[in-house]
Write an enzyme that holds these catalytic residues in place. Structure first.
Site, PDB file in Angstrom:
ATOM      1  N   LYS A 279       0.836  -1.195   0.000  1.00 27.40           N
ATOM      2  CA  LYS A 279       0.000   0.000   0.000  1.00 27.40           C
ATOM      3  C   LYS A 279       0.877   1.252   0.000  1.00 27.40           C
ATOM      4  CE  LYS A 279      -4.418   1.277   2.060  1.00 27.40           C
ATOM      5  NZ  LYS A 279      -5.398   0.968   3.114  1.00 27.40           N
ATOM      6  N   GLU A 364     -19.835  -3.878  10.842  1.00 27.08           N
ATOM      7  CA  GLU A 364     -20.709  -2.983  11.609  1.00 27.08           C
ATOM      8  C   GLU A 364     -21.829  -3.731  12.324  1.00 27.08           C
ATOM      9  OE1 GLU A 364     -18.633  -0.652   8.455  1.00 27.08           O
ATOM     10  OE2 GLU A 364     -19.808  -2.517   8.450  1.00 27.08           O
ATOM     11  N   ARG A 392     -25.663  -0.215   7.673  1.00 28.73           N
ATOM     12  CA  ARG A 392     -25.540  -1.654   7.513  1.00 28.73           C
ATOM     13  C   ARG A 392     -25.989  -2.405   8.769  1.00 28.73           C
ATOM     14  NH1 ARG A 392     -19.780  -2.786   4.662  1.00 28.73           N
ATOM     15  NH2 ARG A 392     -21.020  -3.710   3.014  1.00 28.73           N
TER      16      ARG A 392
END
Length: 618
Positions: A279, A364, A392
């Site tokens: 990354k 979540e 969600r």
């Protein structure tokens, strides 16, 4: 080279010896454009070679790539003819920072939230097979997104598939069963080879025809093969789901990935290809601080530092300071985040109280029910999640928290319009979905001082309690106007007889400007800091509806199910003659753009609200 590439076909005509040079050029282009416009940088720098390899191996746009979350799709956009559009990256009416079907035929599925790609790809595969078509579907999912339960639900479903489906696991952080380099590369190449797979199929068919012992012989050989795999093949979790695992392979070796991807297209079953990437690759500050450069505003390329002076603390920082101070006084306070301790302001909390911060990953639903269990056991959990992601966990808030009246506090960041991330990230639905749940208390503070008081009040309330606040610099006005918080009571900032401005949270700042504009025109306006969207202050609403000609509820939320509809319903139910003029977001998905630009476009800015009120009073 970029100027000569307007489609994947142009890329395929490039000399393979130039791939590395092209990747470097792409990185420099992305760094330059993101430094000017802001955006997602570290994730995009990490997948440059992976994206080039996919564009070389697939036949786009007939073949389909689904980018999980979608914030790593910049190279994909660049290679599919949208280089010029980067001048409007994330701007109003410009190019989105996420895949958009309406934007290009090369974007086959809109994404923005995590862990959805495997499900969407599986749906495309089923549609392909039933329509007797023959394109390849590739879902690209990051290792972080595999912490979301939806990804495993999709993998479980994919295990029954009997046709080709490529899942590329972009592993840039989490270790998944490390293996020895040379042997792993050999095994990966061997297992996707057509010779091996044809031989395996033919041997199985021949042995199964041996009279008397054929079927058991095939079964015994298969069982022995699985034992060997357990010892030698990483990723056996996927193998046990009947999903062929290949990897890990170097995600910055374009030629190696192209070979694997081309062979994987020929296999008549789901295959997961584990790709290791770095990354932030190619830009020192992003490599050293990938989280900081996940999503950034404009910055100086030479230093990596943000451009522009900081005007004050943000609501997120105000939340961070407050919860840390509260936790120092009360050991029962714990915090829960869904893979975003830094974004939600809980990083400092974790440093001070590491055993009281729970980062559950991109999950979540689990975060909310986990918090409910802690509340049932006597703790005081504070769940910090962005408004758009808390959507969600609606069922968990309803079924696991409010049905049992458990004292879970929801710190809802990024509520309202958030700006350049666009449709998938605006928090303009939370008042509607929170108001629909019995037993949920919903509070919106007007400034950073009230946010601190609201959190203290919420933790001590003993009921399910949501505190909703926006992104960005916290409003510091009305510091001296700070009435004590009482359950279900609003705060009257100023009285008036013609119009009542009923402002929710971030709209209080706008309402102050609206009132000044109306008073200058001789219109007497009351200004109310609503505070409690639920339960509403019906006593105050009744008084204002009886003395004012016009009630103006103001909110950064869609009209349907919002505070404005609640006020209109109250006035109609009790027979008040006062008119109601809701100032809210229309029932629509709002595109990207700066918050100020979007407010003007949606007529939520002070000038537009003043004009609308004057026209209604006429």
């Amino acid at each position: 080279m970029l100027e000569e590439i307007g489609s994947p076909e142009d890329l395929k005509s490039l000399d393979p010896s130039k791939y590395g040079e092209l990747a470097e050029e792409i990185r420099q282009f992305l760094i330059e454009k993101v430094s000017e416009h802001g955006g997602h940088l570290a994730s995009n720098l990490g997948v440059v070679e992976l994206t080039i390899a996919l564009h070389l191996a697939l036949d786009l746009p007939e073949d389909k790539i689904i980018w999980d979350v979608g914030h790593q799709s910049y190279t994909h956009k660049l290679l599919s003819g949208r280089r010029e559009d980067f001048e409007t990256l994330r701007e109003y009416k410009g190019m989105s920072g996420f895949p958009k079907r309406r934007e290009s035929d090369y974007d086959c599925f809109d994404t923005g939230h995590s862990s959805t790609s495997i499900s969407a790809g599986l749906g495309l595969v089923e549609a392909r097979d039933r329509m007797h078509e023959h394109y390849t579907v590739a879902a690209v999912i990051g290792d972080g997104a595999l912490s979301g339960g939806m990804a495993y639900e999709a993998l479980n479903n994919a295990s029954r598939l009997k046709s080709n489906y490529m899942i590329i696991l972009n592993d840039n952080e989490m270790s998944i069963s490390e293996s020895t380099g040379g042997f792993s590369r050999y095994l990966s190449k061997f297992r996707v080879g057509s010779g091996y797979n044809n031989l395996k199929r033919d041997v199985s068919r021949s042995l199964s025809k041996v009279p008397g012992v054929g079927e058991s012989l095939v079964e015994n050989i298969s069982r022995a093969k699985m034992v060997l795999k357990q010892m030698m093949v990483p990723g056996m979790f996927f193998e046990n789901l009947d999903i062929t695992y290949v990897g890990p392979i170097d995600g910055h070796d374009i030629s190696a990935m192209v070979r694997i991807f081309k062979e994987a297209k020929k296999i008549d079953r789901p295959i997961l290809i584990h790709v290791k990437t770095k990354k932030g690759k190619g830009y020192g500050p992003a490599e050293r601080h990938p989280s900081k450069f996940h999503g950034v505003g404009p910055f100086c390329v030479d230093t990596g530092r943000a451009v522009g002076e900081k005007k004050g603390i943000s609501y997120t920082e105000a939340f961070s300071h407050t919860i840390c101070r509260m936790a120092g006084k009360d050991e029962k306070i714990v915090a829960v985040t869904a893979a975003m301790p830094e974004g939600t302001g809980l990083k400092k909390f974790g440093a001070l109280y590491p055993d009281r911060l729970f980062d559950v990953g991109i999950a979540e639903e689990h975060a909310v029910t986990f918090a409910a269990g802690m509340a049932a056991g006597g703790l005081k959990p504070v769940v910090a999640i962005y408004s758009t992601f808390l959507q969600r966990a609606y069922d968990q808030m309803l079924h696991d928290v409010c049905l049992q009246a458990l004292p879970v506090v929801f710190a809802i960041d990024r509520a309202g319009l958030v700006g350049s991330d666009g449709e998938t990230h605006h928090g303009i639905f939370d008042l509607s979905y929170l108001r629909s749940i019995p037993g949920m208390t919903v509070f919106a503070p007007k400034n950073k001082y009230e946010l601190r008081s609201a959190l203290e009040f919420a933790v001590q309330s003993g009921v399910p309690f949501a505190v909703r606040y926006p992104r960005g610099t916290a409003y510091s006005g009305l510091k001296d106007c700070q009435a004590p918080i009482e359950m279900g009571k609003s705060e009257v900032i100023s009285e008036g007889t013609d119009v009542a401005l009923l402002a929710v949270g971030s709209m209080v700042e706008t309402a102050v400007q609206v009132r000044e504009g109306l008073e200058a025109c001789g219109i007497s306006a009351a200004l109310v800091n609503v505070r409690f969207v639920k339960p509403m202050d019906e006593e105050l609403l009744g008084r204002l509806a009886g003395q004012c000609r016009l009630l103006v509820p103001m909110e950064e939320n869609v009209k349907s199910g919002g505070f404005g509809e609640a006020v209109a319903g109250f006035a109609a139910e009790h027979g008040y003659t006062a008119q109601v003029l809701p100032v809210c977001v229309p029932d629509m998905f709002v595109e990207q753009g700066s918050v100020d630009t979007l407010k003007k476009a949606l007529k939520l800015d002070a000038d537009s609200v003043c004009q609308r009120i004057k026209e209604r009073l006429k």
